[in-house]
Design a protein around this motif. Structure first.
Motif, PDB file in Angstrom:
ATOM      1  N   LYS A 108    -123.720 -19.540  44.113  1.00  0.00           N
ATOM      2  CA  LYS A 108    -122.313 -20.031  44.416  1.00  0.00           C
ATOM      3  C   LYS A 108    -121.443 -18.984  45.087  1.00  0.00           C
ATOM      4  CE  LYS A 108    -118.054 -21.719  42.363  1.00  0.00           C
ATOM      5  NZ  LYS A 108    -117.353 -21.829  41.158  1.00  0.00           N
ATOM      6  N   TYR A 114    -116.205 -18.664  49.649  1.00  0.00           N
ATOM      7  CA  TYR A 114    -116.540 -20.080  49.443  1.00  0.00           C
ATOM      8  C   TYR A 114    -115.852 -20.947  50.459  1.00  0.00           C
ATOM      9  CZ  TYR A 114    -116.875 -24.142  46.269  1.00  0.00           C
ATOM     10  OH  TYR A 114    -117.072 -25.559  45.620  1.00  0.00           O
ATOM     11  N   ALA A 117    -116.783 -20.637  53.850  1.00  0.00           N
ATOM     12  CA  ALA A 117    -118.309 -21.411  54.092  1.00  0.00           C
ATOM     13  C   ALA A 117    -117.891 -22.752  54.330  1.00  0.00           C
ATOM     14  CB  ALA A 117    -119.148 -21.235  52.966  1.00  0.00           C
ATOM     15  N   ALA A 118    -116.646 -23.414  53.660  1.00  0.00           N
ATOM     16  CA  ALA A 118    -116.730 -24.678  54.166  1.00  0.00           C
ATOM     17  C   ALA A 118    -116.095 -25.116  55.140  1.00  0.00           C
ATOM     18  CB  ALA A 118    -115.345 -25.106  52.666  1.00  0.00           C
ATOM     19  N   ALA A 124    -121.470 -20.591  56.538  1.00  0.00           N
ATOM     20  CA  ALA A 124    -122.491 -21.381  55.815  1.00  0.00           C
ATOM     21  C   ALA A 124    -123.860 -20.890  56.133  1.00  0.00           C
ATOM     22  CB  ALA A 124    -122.096 -22.633  56.025  1.00  0.00           C
ATOM     23  N   GLY A 140    -121.469 -26.002  45.929  1.00  0.00           N
ATOM     24  CA  GLY A 140    -120.435 -26.291  46.967  1.00  0.00           C
ATOM     25  C   GLY A 140    -119.402 -27.443  46.857  1.00  0.00           C
ATOM     26  N   THR A 144    -117.607 -31.329  52.775  1.00  0.00           N
ATOM     27  CA  THR A 144    -117.323 -30.000  53.692  1.00  0.00           C
ATOM     28  C   THR A 144    -118.478 -29.441  54.374  1.00  0.00           C
ATOM     29  OG1 THR A 144    -117.792 -28.082  51.989  1.00  0.00           O
ATOM     30  CG2 THR A 144    -115.461 -29.363  52.063  1.00  0.00           C
ATOM     31  N   HIS A 146    -120.173 -27.018  53.569  1.00  0.00           N
ATOM     32  CA  HIS A 146    -121.276 -26.755  52.249  1.00  0.00           C
ATOM     33  C   HIS A 146    -122.133 -27.746  52.441  1.00  0.00           C
ATOM     34  CE1 HIS A 146    -117.968 -24.671  49.723  1.00  0.00           C
ATOM     35  NE2 HIS A 146    -118.308 -23.843  51.007  1.00  0.00           N
ATOM     36  N   GLU A 147    -121.680 -29.113  52.129  1.00  0.00           N
ATOM     37  CA  GLU A 147    -122.817 -30.269  52.238  1.00  0.00           C
ATOM     38  C   GLU A 147    -123.416 -30.348  53.329  1.00  0.00           C
ATOM     39  OE1 GLU A 147    -122.479 -34.729  50.102  1.00  0.00           O
ATOM     40  OE2 GLU A 147    -120.818 -34.101  51.476  1.00  0.00           O
ATOM     41  N   TYR A 150    -125.830 -26.975  54.052  1.00  0.00           N
ATOM     42  CA  TYR A 150    -126.640 -26.651  52.949  1.00  0.00           C
ATOM     43  C   TYR A 150    -127.841 -27.784  52.898  1.00  0.00           C
ATOM     44  CZ  TYR A 150    -123.034 -23.506  51.010  1.00  0.00           C
ATOM     45  OH  TYR A 150    -122.255 -22.779  50.932  1.00  0.00           O
ATOM     46  N   MET A 157    -127.750 -29.022  47.180  1.00  0.00           N
ATOM     47  CA  MET A 157    -126.396 -28.690  46.736  1.00  0.00           C
ATOM     48  C   MET A 157    -126.025 -29.391  45.531  1.00  0.00           C
ATOM     49  SD  MET A 157    -122.823 -29.019  49.043  1.00  0.00           S
ATOM     50  CE  MET A 157    -122.015 -30.272  47.881  1.00  0.00           C
ATOM     51  N   SER A 159    -122.614 -30.310  43.810  1.00  0.00           N
ATOM     52  CA  SER A 159    -121.045 -30.334  44.461  1.00  0.00           C
ATOM     53  C   SER A 159    -120.185 -30.390  43.237  1.00  0.00           C
ATOM     54  CB  SER A 159    -120.865 -31.992  44.740  1.00  0.00           C
ATOM     55  OG  SER A 159    -121.175 -32.848  43.978  1.00  0.00           O
TER      56      SER A 159
END
Length: 242
Positions: A108, A114, A117-118, A124, A140, A144, A146-147, A150, A157, A159
Motif C-alpha cells: 500500500k 498514494y 497513483a490515484a 500507478a 487503493g 480511481t 488505482h482500481e 491495478y 485490489m 479497496s
C-alpha cells in the motif's frame, strides 16, 4: 466483508510516532513504514514482531523518499525511478518478515505517493511494476486509477475507506501533513455506512461512492487508539475472520 488496517511503524530513531502497541489489538492488518517517510531498521523489525505477537498480517507501506516531509509532499520521479524506489523499500520489509517467518500480505503506497497513483498513470504503473516482483495484492481507492490500472495489470485490489480522513467533493482523499483528532463515534458511523451503502459524505456535504474492503486508521492521528477501538466495535458484524 472488511478488515481493519493501520498505517504504522512510523517512529524513527528516538522519535516516537503513534502508539502502535496499543492499536494492535484493534486491527487485523498493519501497513508498515519502510524507512523513506518514517521508521528505520530497528522500528521495522519491532513492528513486524509486534504484528506477529498479535496475529496481525503485514503489508509494506512504501513512500516517496521524503523523510523530512513524512512522505506527504509530491515529487517528480520517472516510472522506473519510482519502481526502483518501491522495490528497495518493500525488499527491506520483506527481509524482516522472512526473519520472523511471516508472509508479505500486500503493498500500500503511503501519503503523496498514494494520492499521485490515484491520478497519474505512470505512478500507478510504477507501483504495479514493483508489486509484480512480489506478487501480492495492492491497496487503493475504488473509482480511481488505482482500481483501473491495478486490475488491468492483473492485481487483486483491496479497496480502502478512511475512518480518519476527509474526502473532497470530487471523491479524492484530503491528505493533510498532520492529522487532526476525529470523533470516534462519528468515524465509526461513517465506516458502517461505507460498508453497507458504499457511500460517504464529502467535506462539501455531497454523497460520494467509496469502496470498503478495508477500513484504514492512522497511528499518527492524535486519538488513534480511541478511533480504532470504536471502529472495530462498530464494524465487527462486517469483518472478515482475521
Amino acid at each position: 466483508m472488511a478488515v481493519i488496517n493501520c498505517d504504522m511503524g512510523e517512529s524513527f530513531g528516538l522519535y516516537r510516532m503513534g502508539d502502535d502497541e496499543a492499536i494492535m489489538p484493534y486491527i487485523s492488518v498493519a501497513n508498515v513504514a519502510c524507512g523513506f517517510h518514517g521508521s528505520d531498521f530497528n522500528h521495522m523489525r519491532l513492528t513486524v514482531r509486534r504484528a506477529k505477537k498479535f496475529g496481525v498480517k503485514v503489508g509494506a507501506h512504501p513512500s516517496l523518499p521524503d523523510l523530512q516531509g513524512f512522505g506527504r509532499r509530491e515529487m517528480k520521479m520517472s516510472r522506473e525511478e519510482l519502481a526502483n524506489c518501491i522495490l528497495y523499500q518493500v525488499g527491506a520489509l520483506k527481509a524482516f518478515l522472512d526473519a520472523e517467518g511471516m508472509p508479505l500480505n500486500h503493498i500500500k503506497p503511503h501519503g503523496a505517493l498514494y494520492g499521485m497513483a490515484a491520478r497519474q498513470e505512470h505512478v500507478a504503473h510504477a507501483i504495479c511494476d514493483a508489486a509484480a516482483v512480489y506478487k501480492v495484492p495492492l491497496m487503493g481507492m475504488a473509482g480511481t486509477l488505482h482500481e483501473k490500472i491495478y486490475t488491468e495489470r492483473g492485481f487483486k485490489m483491496i479497496s480502502e475507506f478512511y475512518a480518519d480522513l476527509d474526502y473532497a467533493d470530487d471523491g479524492n482523499l484530503i491528505i493533510t501533513r498532520e492529522h487532526e483528532a476525529k470523533d470516534p463515534a462519528e468515524a465509526a458511523a461513517r465506516c458502517v455506512r461505507a460498508i453497507r451503502e458504499h457511500k460517504t459524505k464529502s467535506v462539501g456535504g455531497k454523497d460520494i461512492a467509496v469502496g470498503a474492503d478495508a477500513i484504514c486508521v492512522h497511528s499518527d492521528t492524535p486519538n488513534a487508539v480511541a478511533i480504532a477501538s470504536a471502529v472495530k466495535e462498530a464494524v465487527k458484524p462486517y469483518m472478515d475472520a482475521a
